[in-house]
Enzyme design. Structure first.
Site, PDB file in Angstrom:
ATOM      1  N   GLU A  72       0.825  -1.205   0.000  1.00  0.00           N
ATOM      2  CA  GLU A  72       0.000   0.000   0.000  1.00  0.00           C
ATOM      3  C   GLU A  72       0.863   1.261   0.000  1.00  0.00           C
ATOM      4  O   GLU A  72       1.863   1.344   0.693  1.00  0.00           O
ATOM      5  CB  GLU A  72      -0.925   0.010   1.221  1.00  0.00           C
ATOM      6  CG  GLU A  72      -1.930  -1.129   1.260  1.00  0.00           C
ATOM      7  CD  GLU A  72      -2.973  -1.031   0.148  1.00  0.00           C
ATOM      8  OE1 GLU A  72      -3.120   0.066  -0.446  1.00  0.00           O
ATOM      9  OE2 GLU A  72      -3.634  -2.048  -0.129  1.00  0.00           O
ATOM     10  N   CYS A 126      -7.691  -2.419   8.127  1.00  0.00           N
ATOM     11  CA  CYS A 126      -6.374  -2.449   7.470  1.00  0.00           C
ATOM     12  C   CYS A 126      -5.801  -1.041   7.338  1.00  0.00           C
ATOM     13  O   CYS A 126      -4.653  -0.785   7.717  1.00  0.00           O
ATOM     14  CB  CYS A 126      -6.477  -3.118   6.103  1.00  0.00           C
ATOM     15  SG  CYS A 126      -6.760  -4.908   6.194  1.00  0.00           S
ATOM     16  N   HIS A 179      -1.440  -5.765   1.342  1.00  0.00           N
ATOM     17  CA  HIS A 179      -2.607  -6.632   1.229  1.00  0.00           C
ATOM     18  C   HIS A 179      -2.255  -7.884   0.429  1.00  0.00           C
ATOM     19  O   HIS A 179      -1.390  -7.847  -0.451  1.00  0.00           O
ATOM     20  CB  HIS A 179      -3.756  -5.892   0.535  1.00  0.00           C
ATOM     21  CG  HIS A 179      -4.643  -5.158   1.475  1.00  0.00           C
ATOM     22  ND1 HIS A 179      -4.783  -3.776   1.474  1.00  0.00           N
ATOM     23  CD2 HIS A 179      -5.455  -5.601   2.469  1.00  0.00           C
ATOM     24  CE1 HIS A 179      -5.644  -3.418   2.418  1.00  0.00           C
ATOM     25  NE2 HIS A 179      -6.072  -4.504   3.032  1.00  0.00           N
TER      26      HIS A 179
END
Length: 215
Positions: A78, A141, A165
């Protein structure tokens, strides 16, 4: 070098979480770095409380949080976490914050300080699919990624932090036709490759290569 790796417990009606199952299979040392793996609850504030305890006690040089993103086709480091909880579903204790800041004294967003482009390249070199993701969502998350970067900024200013992820495991898509999934061993190999890149780039700038998207 010391790296703290986190994985969530199952949530959203799933019996297993590939993040937790994958980190259980990681070796104690990767590319010379000491690896400490911990389970965190899929609960907004509690996940951060557990993370903070381990950041303070372990004093890691890097924090890599791992989470399940069902439907994604590869491993996706991310790029950014935003200071906003907006839960589509309740967490594992029934909390469902809507349009709620994560930290009143925090920045609007924190960019990952991990070498996300190098992580993608390393995963590709392992023969596995990966890409940079530009949204971690607005559930636990994103919450934990934001908290990790906030906490590292406060307690370990020289450390790096970020989130990746991963897709569903094969076992999770038996009753989900046309849904992407990966073998657990491949997910674990991908995480190992990402950690290898984190160690390899600890004193270097990230790769300069395209990782953006048009939409």
């Amino acid at each position: 070098m010391k790296i703290l790796v986190t994985g969530f417990d199952p949530f959203g009606g799933e019996a297993i979480n590939p993040a937790l199952e994958a980190i259980k299979k990681l070796p104690a040392t990767i590319h010379g770095a000491e690896i400490k793996c911990i389970e965190v609850p899929t609960v907004f504030q509690k996940s951060a409380d557990v993370l903070q305890q381990h950041i303070e006690s372990f004093q890691p040089d890097a924090v890599l949080c791992i989470g399940q993103a069902g439907g994604r086709t590869g491993l996706t480091p991310e790029r950014v976490a935003i200071n906003q909880d907006d839960a589509r579903i309740p967490d594992n204790e029934g909390n469902q914050p809507i349009d709620t800041p994560i930290r009143a004294d925090g920045k609007a967003a924190y960019f990952s300080t991990l070498p996300i482009k190098a992580m993608v390249a390393a995963i590709h070199q392992a023969g596995l699919p990966a890409s940079v993701s530009n949204t971690a969502g607005t559930f636990v998350c994103n919450h934990l990624m934001y908290q990790a970067l906030y906490l590292v900024d406060k307690y370990c200013p020289n450390a790096k932090a970020g989130f990746m992820h991963i897709p569903f495991m094969m076992e999770q898509v038996v009753d989900k036709p046309n849904t992407a999934a990966m073998n657990l061993d491949d997910i674990t190999r991908g995480i190992e490759a990402a950690i290898f890149a984190i160690v390899d780039f600890k004193d270097r700038s990230d790769l300069k290569r395209v990782g953006g998207a048009t939409h």
